[in-house]
Every structure is written in structure tokens, then in C-alpha cells.
Design a protein around this motif. Structure first.
Motif, PDB file in Angstrom:
ATOM      1  N   GLU A   1      35.076  35.868  44.879  1.00  0.00           N
ATOM      2  CA  GLU A   1      35.016  34.745  45.813  1.00  0.00           C
ATOM      3  C   GLU A   1      33.670  34.026  45.719  1.00  0.00           C
ATOM      4  OE1 GLU A   1      37.367  34.565  48.839  1.00  0.00           O
ATOM      5  OE2 GLU A   1      38.361  36.486  48.621  1.00  0.00           O
TER       6      GLU A   1
ATOM      7  N   PHE B   1      52.668  44.873  31.354  1.00  0.00           N
ATOM      8  CA  PHE B   1      51.518  45.745  31.580  1.00  0.00           C
ATOM      9  C   PHE B   1      51.424  46.832  30.503  1.00  0.00           C
ATOM     10  CE2 PHE B   1      51.977  43.987  35.910  1.00  0.00           C
ATOM     11  CZ  PHE B   1      50.684  43.527  36.086  1.00  0.00           C
TER      12      PHE B   1
ATOM     13  N   LYS C   1      43.992  37.324  41.080  1.00  0.00           N
ATOM     14  CA  LYS C   1      42.643  37.603  40.554  1.00  0.00           C
ATOM     15  C   LYS C   1      42.166  38.994  40.977  1.00  0.00           C
ATOM     16  CE  LYS C   1      40.686  33.990  42.516  1.00  0.00           C
ATOM     17  NZ  LYS C   1      41.835  33.428  43.249  1.00  0.00           N
ATOM     18  N   THR C   2      42.328  39.292  42.263  1.00  0.00           N
ATOM     19  CA  THR C   2      41.826  40.577  42.760  1.00  0.00           C
ATOM     20  C   THR C   2      42.484  41.720  42.007  1.00  0.00           C
ATOM     21  OG1 THR C   2      41.611  39.557  44.921  1.00  0.00           O
ATOM     22  CG2 THR C   2      41.474  41.952  44.851  1.00  0.00           C
ATOM     23  N   ALA C   3      43.803  41.653  41.909  1.00  0.00           N
ATOM     24  CA  ALA C   3      44.523  42.723  41.214  1.00  0.00           C
ATOM     25  C   ALA C   3      43.997  42.862  39.787  1.00  0.00           C
ATOM     26  CB  ALA C   3      46.015  42.405  41.218  1.00  0.00           C
TER      27      ALA C   3
ATOM     28  N   ARG D   1      49.409  37.082  53.119  1.00  0.00           N
ATOM     29  CA  ARG D   1      50.150  36.890  51.876  1.00  0.00           C
ATOM     30  C   ARG D   1      50.920  38.135  51.488  1.00  0.00           C
ATOM     31  NH1 ARG D   1      46.437  35.139  48.848  1.00  0.00           N
ATOM     32  NH2 ARG D   1      46.919  33.040  49.484  1.00  0.00           N
ATOM     33  N   SER D   2      52.169  37.938  51.083  1.00  0.00           N
ATOM     34  CA  SER D   2      52.916  39.107  50.625  1.00  0.00           C
ATOM     35  C   SER D   2      53.287  38.996  49.155  1.00  0.00           C
ATOM     36  CB  SER D   2      54.158  39.297  51.484  1.00  0.00           C
ATOM     37  OG  SER D   2      54.809  38.064  51.623  1.00  0.00           O
ATOM     38  N   ASN D   3      53.191  37.788  48.580  1.00  0.00           N
ATOM     39  CA  ASN D   3      53.574  37.626  47.166  1.00  0.00           C
ATOM     40  C   ASN D   3      52.557  36.824  46.407  1.00  0.00           C
ATOM     41  OD1 ASN D   3      55.799  37.743  48.872  1.00  0.00           O
ATOM     42  ND2 ASN D   3      57.088  37.661  47.278  1.00  0.00           N
TER      43      ASN D   3
ATOM     44  N   LYS E   1      44.598  36.466  52.683  1.00  0.00           N
ATOM     45  CA  LYS E   1      44.889  37.799  52.144  1.00  0.00           C
ATOM     46  C   LYS E   1      45.767  38.589  53.109  1.00  0.00           C
ATOM     47  CE  LYS E   1      40.682  38.472  49.552  1.00  0.00           C
ATOM     48  NZ  LYS E   1      40.857  38.710  48.161  1.00  0.00           N
TER      49      LYS E   1
ATOM     50  N   SER F   1      43.747  30.899  45.490  1.00  0.00           N
ATOM     51  CA  SER F   1      43.972  32.182  46.130  1.00  0.00           C
ATOM     52  C   SER F   1      45.452  32.569  46.014  1.00  0.00           C
ATOM     53  CB  SER F   1      43.486  32.021  47.573  1.00  0.00           C
ATOM     54  OG  SER F   1      44.342  32.586  48.465  1.00  0.00           O
ATOM     55  N   GLY F   2      45.677  33.839  45.766  1.00  0.00           N
ATOM     56  CA  GLY F   2      47.055  34.327  45.686  1.00  0.00           C
ATOM     57  C   GLY F   2      47.648  34.366  44.292  1.00  0.00           C
TER      58      GLY F   2
ATOM     59  N   GLY G   1      54.567  47.392  42.998  1.00  0.00           N
ATOM     60  CA  GLY G   1      55.692  46.450  42.889  1.00  0.00           C
ATOM     61  C   GLY G   1      55.444  45.339  41.883  1.00  0.00           C
ATOM     62  N   PHE G   2      54.414  45.508  41.037  1.00  0.00           N
ATOM     63  CA  PHE G   2      54.157  44.469  40.033  1.00  0.00           C
ATOM     64  C   PHE G   2      55.035  44.758  38.810  1.00  0.00           C
ATOM     65  CE2 PHE G   2      49.346  44.021  41.273  1.00  0.00           C
ATOM     66  CZ  PHE G   2      49.731  43.800  42.575  1.00  0.00           C
ATOM     67  N   ASN G   3      55.866  43.835  38.431  1.00  0.00           N
ATOM     68  CA  ASN G   3      56.713  44.054  37.256  1.00  0.00           C
ATOM     69  C   ASN G   3      56.077  43.526  35.991  1.00  0.00           C
ATOM     70  OD1 ASN G   3      58.711  45.198  38.811  1.00  0.00           O
ATOM     71  ND2 ASN G   3      59.482  43.158  39.385  1.00  0.00           N
ATOM     72  N   ARG G   4      55.401  42.401  36.124  1.00  0.00           N
ATOM     73  CA  ARG G   4      54.755  41.808  34.948  1.00  0.00           C
ATOM     74  C   ARG G   4      53.486  41.080  35.379  1.00  0.00           C
ATOM     75  NH1 ARG G   4      57.050  36.781  32.498  1.00  0.00           N
ATOM     76  NH2 ARG G   4      54.850  36.330  32.792  1.00  0.00           N
ATOM     77  N   PRO G   5      52.589  40.838  34.436  1.00  0.00           N
ATOM     78  CA  PRO G   5      51.326  40.181  34.818  1.00  0.00           C
ATOM     79  C   PRO G   5      51.565  38.758  35.350  1.00  0.00           C
ATOM     80  CG  PRO G   5      51.190  41.103  32.594  1.00  0.00           C
ATOM     81  CD  PRO G   5      52.619  41.180  33.000  1.00  0.00           C
TER      82      PRO G   5
HETATM   83  N1  LIG Z   1      51.361  40.882  38.588  1.00  0.00           N
HETATM   84  C1  LIG Z   1      51.715  40.812  39.860  1.00  0.00           C
HETATM   85  N2  LIG Z   1      53.017  40.887  40.217  1.00  0.00           N
HETATM   86  C2  LIG Z   1      53.393  40.815  41.504  1.00  0.00           C
HETATM   87  N3  LIG Z   1      52.540  40.662  42.534  1.00  0.00           N
HETATM   88  C3  LIG Z   1      51.242  40.567  42.253  1.00  0.00           C
HETATM   89  C4  LIG Z   1      50.748  40.630  40.912  1.00  0.00           C
HETATM   90  N4  LIG Z   1      49.406  40.500  40.944  1.00  0.00           N
HETATM   91  C5  LIG Z   1      49.072  40.358  42.235  1.00  0.00           C
HETATM   92  N5  LIG Z   1      50.167  40.402  43.034  1.00  0.00           N
HETATM   93  C6  LIG Z   1      50.254  40.263  44.492  1.00  0.00           C
HETATM   94  O1  LIG Z   1      50.087  38.881  44.797  1.00  0.00           O
HETATM   95  C7  LIG Z   1      49.251  38.698  45.925  1.00  0.00           C
HETATM   96  C8  LIG Z   1      48.006  37.909  45.520  1.00  0.00           C
HETATM   97  O2  LIG Z   1      47.279  38.638  44.549  1.00  0.00           O
HETATM   98  P1  LIG Z   1      45.693  38.747  44.593  1.00  0.00           P
HETATM   99  O3  LIG Z   1      45.217  39.139  45.960  1.00  0.00           O
HETATM  100  O4  LIG Z   1      45.282  39.591  43.454  1.00  0.00           O
HETATM  101  O5  LIG Z   1      45.353  37.217  44.332  1.00  0.00           O
HETATM  102  P2  LIG Z   1      43.942  36.501  44.398  1.00  0.00           P
HETATM  103  O6  LIG Z   1      44.005  35.402  43.399  1.00  0.00           O
HETATM  104  O7  LIG Z   1      42.870  37.505  44.273  1.00  0.00           O
HETATM  105  O8  LIG Z   1      43.959  35.868  45.807  1.00  0.00           O
HETATM  106  P3  LIG Z   1      42.893  36.109  46.984  1.00  0.00           P
HETATM  107  O9  LIG Z   1      41.575  35.718  46.437  1.00  0.00           O
HETATM  108  O10 LIG Z   1      43.375  35.280  48.122  1.00  0.00           O
HETATM  109  O11 LIG Z   1      43.015  37.600  47.242  1.00  0.00           O
HETATM  110  C9  LIG Z   1      48.947  40.091  46.454  1.00  0.00           C
HETATM  111  O12 LIG Z   1      49.875  40.375  47.477  1.00  0.00           O
HETATM  112  C10 LIG Z   1      49.134  40.975  45.236  1.00  0.00           C
HETATM  113  O13 LIG Z   1      49.520  42.284  45.619  1.00  0.00           O
END
Ligand SMILES: Nc1ncnc2c1ncn2[C@@H]1O[C@H](COP(=O)(O)OP(=O)(O)OP(=O)(O)O)[C@@H](O)[C@H]1O
Length: 474
Positions: free
Chosen positions: A242, A93, A143-145, A66-68, A63, A139-140, A110-114
Motif C-alpha cells: 500500500e 498455480f 496483490k496481497t495474496a 471484499r469476498s472475491n 479488505k 484494490s482487490g 479457494g483459489f483455483n487459478r492465478p
Molecule cells: N487467485 C485468486 N483466486 C481467487 N481469489 C483470489 C485470488 N487471489 C486473491 N483472491 C481473493 O481476492 C480478494 C482480493 O485479493 P487481495 O487482497 O490479494 O487483493 P489486493 O490487490 O491485495 O487488494 P487489497 O490491497 O485491497 O487487499 C481476497 O478476498 C483474496 O482472498
């Protein structure tokens, strides 16, 4: 690094590694000791409990660095509780009809689309009446978002008591999720968040007025039952994040179940996990009744585009010498060197530094923030070589790495070949089709045997030519 220059670097490296044959290493048969045993360094340094802790640390690390979003070209599998109800998925969205402040929050992030998983998960999570969901994706993938958006959508700011409850395996992970809630809820300043984590002491008899509570199972359980800071009967959304990391921690599973039992029947239950082994699935079924299920398979790694070599040595010092000889070639791009133990990794990093090489060391002794800083520097190219252990680097994607050196071959705790780890260390996911180079250091009959077995394994499952290391020695 742009793909072209990256490919060029690999070509140069490949050419350079072909000259491994110039290495001044003499081949000598490894003799078993008097009992016929060849000694190896396969004794695990860590206990199971420490390994489990690492899972949480690993997740946090990912976490932090990760930037993307992580790309994934696989299809999302959806299993609906009611197979006759229409399956909604969204490509924007806007289609979700979020509150304007929330949509603003999403775009401000900065999220443009799901993301792929969000396309299906969000309409399900936001549906009326609320539906339960079990979702698994690496991961990444967003899910969290997704669940943060679901919690924020359901909260009634005017009602001053906890309405959403989110369980995280550790204090640090809870804080990370809390940050996402704060970012996404930025345009909803009246929404308040409380952390139910150890050390966060409240006065007895107090009631919490925050709308969302995020915390670790032990403290949340105390707050709901013994201390009665939270009225569980008023919770509308329950998130278990998690789940795979959660059940790896002693006691968390039972505590989570006990919390779940206190919630009202119509509370929406959401469970997320990066992996879906049997134990996670069993747990998920206990805490999420009548679920919809969404799965996104991890993108498979392959060895197809990887050139593999091995170097025959007699002992650790010769391996070190061989590595020094290779050094010029491997540092054209970036390399990761894997050792079996922390001790070897520290020793190797120190020896390489003594030789005047600038290397980074990623070690289990470091706290997570230190590890994240090391990875960040490496990702930025400040160091060309990262020396690490398997436990430490598991699951960390550093995309620009094109050379992997197995200073020690991957073995499990019984000393058997660890094929999965070999694939993770060296393999590439198909998405970028990147080529790479792997060099295996062999220092005994035993390790040659390990390498042969790894090779046999992949010949069967991945095709002989792709996995057979080409011998390269003096
Ligand atoms: N729709 C989206 N568009 C662009 N970026 C996104 C989008 N959804 C999530 N992200 C970004 O992608 C990265 C990973 O997202 P997120 O943390 O929600 O994933 P995760 O599956 O919960 O992974 P982890 O369990 O490791 O946190 C984050 O930097 C988040 O800001």
C-alpha cells in the motif's frame, strides 16, 4: 440479485422516475444575498490529515468487505528490467512449482487459478535469482495474496530469525495481511509470524525468532535499529505494501527508506500500490532498485448506461420532500444517497427514518468495523437505502446499487465541480454493462451551474447524450 431481476428493477425505476414531474415542488429563482453571493455548503469539514487517515481506513474497509477478486478486463502492462529475458506468465498455480504445503494452502483458500496480476507477478517474484518488482493494480486484484505467496516460498523454517519483512501503513492493515499469511501458511505450522506494531513490547536485548515480521514503519525501524530485535542484514524479502497509503502518512516515507537502506543488497524488494501518481512512483524508485514493473489499469467507469436526471428545488427541505416523493421508486432495488457533509448525511438519515423509511447511514464518525458492518448489511439487502458522504464511500463498490442520488452535488474543497467523484458515484465499469439511474438534486443557481459544468465536462469526454441530465421538475 440476478441480472435479469436487476434489469427489471431498473426499468421499473426508470418508469417511476419519469413521473418525477408529478412532484409538488414549485420553481423559484434563487436570489443572491445582498453581496451577490450565493451561499453553498461547500466548506470542507475535514482537514487534510483526516482525509489521509481515511485512505488507510478506506483500504481496510475494502479488505473487510471484499469476498472475491475484482474483475478487470484490461491488459496487464509488464516492463521488464531486462527486456531480453523471456517473459513468463502462468495460468495455474502448479506451474509455479510451489512447496506442496503452500499449494495446499492456496487451494484451501479457494483459489483455483492465478488472478490477472498474479499470472505475471508470481513467476517474476519466485524467479531465481530473486528479482525486484513494483506492481500497481486496484484494490482487490490479488496483490496481497501474491506477495504473501512469495514470502512464504522464500522462508526457511529451520532458520529461526526474521527473513521476510513486510511494511503496512497501519496496525489494522498489518493485521489483515497477517491473517492472509496465516491462512496461506496453514499447512506450514512451523512458520511463525511477528507483528511489529505499536504496543507490542518486547524485552530489551531480545532477538526475534519468528520468520516473518509484519509491521508499521516506525516500529519496524525501532526494532531494526534502536532496539535491534531484528537483524536487517538477514532479511531476504522486503515488501512495501500500500505504498500510496504509506506516503500519505507523515513520516512513513522516510522511515521506510531508512529501513530499506539497512537491508542487504541482494534482498528482494517488492512494492505494491493501488494507484500510481507521481509521488508514489518517485518513492517506489527510491526503495526498489532495478525493478520489473507490472501495471494493471483500473477498469474505466462510463456514464453510457446511466440515465441521469435532475430535480429543481429551492432549499434543503424541498430536496428532502422531493426525495420522499421518489422514495417508492428508488427502493425497488437499492439506492445510495450522497451528501456533502457528515452533518447533512446524519440529518437526512434521521429525517427519512422519521418518515418511517428504513435507511442505513455510513458516516465518517464510525470506526472502520462499524462501517464495514453497515456496508455488509446493505450488501445483503437488509437495508435498501444507504445515506453517506463522499469521503466515506469513495472506492467502495456495492454492485447491486442501481440508483444514485446526489442529494448534494459533488464539489471539491474550493467549491468547484468534482467531475471525478461524479463519475465514481454514478459510473459503472463496463464489465457487467449494468444500467443505472442517477438523480441530481439542484437547490440553487450555484448548484445548477455546478451541474451544467459537470455536464459540459462529460459531453466533451464521454459524449453529449450519455451525460446530459434530463430536466425533471414541477
Ligand atoms: N487467485 C485468486 N483466486 C481467487 N481469489 C483470489 C485470488 N487471489 C486473491 N483472491 C481473493 O481476492 C480478494 C482480493 O485479493 P487481495 O487482497 O490479494 O487483493 P489486493 O490487490 O491485495 O487488494 P487489497 O490491497 O485491497 O487487499 C481476497 O478476498 C483474496 O482472498
Amino acid at each position: 440479485m440476478a441480472t435479469d431481476s436487476w434489469a427489471l428493477a431498473v426499468d421499473e425505476q426508470e418508469a417511476a422516475v419519469k413521473s418525477i414531474s408529478n412532484l409538488q415542488i414549485k420553481e423559484e429563482k434563487v436570489k443572491p444575498d445582498t453581496n451577490g453571493v450565493i451561499k453553498t455548503s461547500s466548506t470542507p469539514e475535514k482537514t487534510d490529515e483526516e482525509e489521509k487517515e481515511d485512505r488507510a481506513a478506506q483500504s481496510l474497509l475494502n479488505k473487510l468487505i471484499r469476498s472475491n477478486l475484482v474483475d478487470n478486463t484490461n491488459q496487464v502492462e509488464v516492463l521488464q528490467r531486462d527486456p531480453n529475458s523471456p517473459l513468463y506468465s502462468v495460468k495455474s498455480f502448479e506451474e509455479l512449482r510451489l512447496k506442496p504445503q503452500l499449494l495446499q494452502g492456496v487451494y484451501a483458500m479457494g483459489f483455483n487459478r492465478p488472478s490477472k496480476i498474479q499470472e505475471n507477478a508470481l513467476p517474476m517474484m519466485l524467479a531465481e535469482p530473486p528479482q525486484n518488482l513494483i506492481a500497481q493494480s486496484q484494490s482487490g486484484t490479488g496483490k496481497t495474496a501474491a506477495f504473501v505467496l512469495a514470502m512464504l516460498s522464500r522462508v526457511e523454517p529451520a532458520e529461526r530469525y526474521p527473513q521476510c519483512l513486510c511494511l503496512s501503513p497501519t496496525y489494522e492493515l498489518a493485521l489483515q495481511t497477517g491473517k492472509v499469511i496465516e491462512q496461506m501458511g496453514k499447512f506450514h505450522p512451523e512458520l511463525k509470524l511477528a507483528y511489529a506494531v505499536r504496543g507490542n513490547k518486547l524485552e530489551r536485548g531480545q532477538k526475534i525468532s519468528e520468520h516473518i515480521v509484519i509491521g508499521t514503519p516506525g516500529t519496524v525501524l525501532d526494532w531494526c535499529s534502536k532496539l535491534k530485535f531484528i537483524d536487517p542484514k538477514k532479511i531476504k524479502v522486503f515488501v512495501l505494501d500500500e505504498a500510496d497509503v504509506m506516503i500519505a502518512t507523515q513520516g512513513h516515507q522516510d522511515q521506510s527508506i531508512r529501513i530499506q537502506r539497512m537491508l542487504p543488497r541482494n534482498c528482494q524488494m517488492l512494492l505494491f500500490s493501488a494507484t500510481f501518481e507521481d509521488s508514489v512512483w518517485k518513492f517506489a524508485q527510491k526503495v526498489v532498485p532495478d525493478p520489473n514493473i507490472i501495471k494493471l489499469k483500473r477498469e474505466e467507469e462510463t456514464l453510457d448506461t446511466i440515465k441521469q436526471y435532475y430535480v429543481l428545488c429551492n432549499n434543503r427541505d424541498e430536496k428532502f420532500q422531493a426525495l420522499c416523493n421518489l422514495y417508492g421508486a428508488i427502493t425497488i432495488a437499492q439506492a445510495m444517497i450522497f451528501c456533502h457533509t457528515r452533518k447533512t448525511a446524519s440529518w437526512l438519515a434521521a429525517e427519512l427514518s422519521k418518515e418511517g423509511h428504513q435507511v442505513a447511514l455510513l458516516s465518517g464518525e464510525m470506526v472502520v468495523e462499524q462501517r464495514a458492518a453497515v456496508i455488509e448489511r446493505f450488501r445483503e439487502g437488509k437495508e435498501k437505502v444507504l445515506v453517506t458522504t463522499n469521503v466515506c464511500a469513495r472506492g467502495i463498490d456495492v454492485e447491486q446499487v442501481s440508483v444514485v442520488i446526489n442529494f448534494d452535488l459533488p464539489v471539491d474543497k474550493d467549491g468547484n465541480p468534482d467531475n471525478e467523484t461524479y463519475l465514481h458515484r454514478i459510473g459503472r465499469t463496463g464489465r457487467f454493462g449494468k444500467r443505472g439511474l442517477a438523480v441530481n438534486m439542484v437547490d440553487s443557481k450555484h448548484s445548477m451551474n455546478i451541474l451544467n459544468r459537470i455536464q459540459e465536462h462529460f459531453s466533451e469526454s464521454l459524449g453529449a447524450s450519455s451525460a446530459r441530465p434530463s430536466p425533471s421538475r414541477a
